[in-house]
Design an enzyme around this catalytic site. Structure first.
Site, PDB file in Angstrom:
ATOM      1  N   ASN A   1      -5.203   2.780   4.327  1.00 25.55           N
ATOM      2  CA  ASN A   1      -5.946   1.723   5.010  1.00 25.55           C
ATOM      3  C   ASN A   1      -7.319   1.439   4.408  1.00 25.55           C
ATOM      4  O   ASN A   1      -7.921   0.417   4.728  1.00 25.55           O
ATOM      5  CB  ASN A   1      -6.092   2.048   6.494  1.00 25.55           C
ATOM      6  CG  ASN A   1      -4.759   2.062   7.206  1.00 25.55           C
ATOM      7  OD1 ASN A   1      -3.716   1.739   6.641  1.00 25.55           O
ATOM      8  ND2 ASN A   1      -4.775   2.453   8.469  1.00 25.55           N
TER       9      ASN A   1
ATOM     10  N   TYR B   1       0.231  12.939   2.189  1.00 25.57           N
ATOM     11  CA  TYR B   1       1.526  12.916   2.871  1.00 25.57           C
ATOM     12  C   TYR B   1       2.606  12.353   1.944  1.00 25.57           C
ATOM     13  O   TYR B   1       3.141  11.271   2.187  1.00 25.57           O
ATOM     14  CB  TYR B   1       1.439  12.083   4.157  1.00 25.57           C
ATOM     15  CG  TYR B   1       0.321  12.538   5.060  1.00 25.57           C
ATOM     16  CD1 TYR B   1       0.458  13.694   5.831  1.00 25.57           C
ATOM     17  CD2 TYR B   1      -0.883  11.834   5.119  1.00 25.57           C
ATOM     18  CE1 TYR B   1      -0.574  14.128   6.647  1.00 25.57           C
ATOM     19  CE2 TYR B   1      -1.924  12.268   5.934  1.00 25.57           C
ATOM     20  CZ  TYR B   1      -1.762  13.411   6.688  1.00 25.57           C
ATOM     21  OH  TYR B   1      -2.783  13.849   7.490  1.00 25.57           O
TER      22      TYR B   1
ATOM     23  N   HIS C   1       5.542   5.876   4.496  1.00 29.19           N
ATOM     24  CA  HIS C   1       4.296   5.174   4.166  1.00 29.19           C
ATOM     25  C   HIS C   1       3.896   5.386   2.707  1.00 29.19           C
ATOM     26  O   HIS C   1       3.149   4.595   2.161  1.00 29.19           O
ATOM     27  CB  HIS C   1       3.188   5.663   5.094  1.00 29.19           C
ATOM     28  CG  HIS C   1       2.299   4.590   5.624  1.00 29.19           C
ATOM     29  ND1 HIS C   1       2.659   3.271   5.751  1.00 29.19           N
ATOM     30  CD2 HIS C   1       1.025   4.664   6.088  1.00 29.19           C
ATOM     31  CE1 HIS C   1       1.661   2.579   6.261  1.00 29.19           C
ATOM     32  NE2 HIS C   1       0.650   3.397   6.473  1.00 29.19           N
TER      33      HIS C   1
END
Length: 184
Positions: free
Chosen positions: A72, A17, A22
């Protein structure tokens, strides 16, 4: 060039992405690679490039890294690359997005908590006890929407332009300051 003054800069983000809030750290590392003439190559855990950085009168070895893993769970690949290149987390700079800072703001500090950032939590967990690495928090702001949804939206054209030019200059100045601090 002084022994042990190598700097490792890692970008948090989600490679599938690009150009999302982010993944602003990865946009910045791509900009650093282009600005410094560092060629990035793919390896098992991510994309890595080696070069040098002028900091004052010093020429400092510099490694740039972007994990191939989602943010993450990127900590183990970032820490493995750091240990392989610089050894000490005190020579690592992690660039991450920050909901707590207004868009196009930059905050730098050594050590501290993850401030709720799951990518930083993953790095802290992978490091174990010594978590004194440099945090470079890049402001993305926030709105009333769901935080997960908000961070996955594309950066605005002014934000992209900022982090490719004047924001990149600011990041580079901060990395130079960190490099000079680690050589003394």
């Amino acid at each position: 060039m002084r022994q042990g003054s190598h700097i490792f800069v890692a970008a948090l983000g989600n490679m599938p992405y690009p150009l999302t809030r982010h993944s602003v750290g990865q946009l910045i590392v791509d900009g650093l690679a282009m600005r410094l003439g560092i060629s990035m190559r793919s390896e098992r855990g991510g994309h890595i490039g080696h070069g040098t950085l002028r900091a004052g009168a010093e020429t400092i070895p510099l490694t740039l890294f972007k994990s191939k893993y989602l943010m993450n769970v990127s900590g183990p690949s970032i820490v493995a690359a750091c240990r392989k290149t610089v050894g000490s987390p005190q020579s690592m700079v992690v660039i991450s997005d920050s909901l707590s800072h207004k868009p196009m703001a930059l905050s730098v500090r050594l050590g501290g908590s993850a401030n709720g950032h799951n990518g930083v939590k993953s790095i802290i967990a992978a490091l174990g006890q010594n978590t004194d690495f440099w945090r470079m928090r890049v402001g993305i702001g926030k709105n009333a929407a769901d935080a997960t949804e908000y961070v996955m939206h594309r950066l605005s054209p002014p934000e992209i332009e900022y982090w490719r030019r004047p924001g990149l200059d600011a990041v580079l100045r901060e990395v130079e300051k960190i490099a000079l601090q680690t050589t003394t």
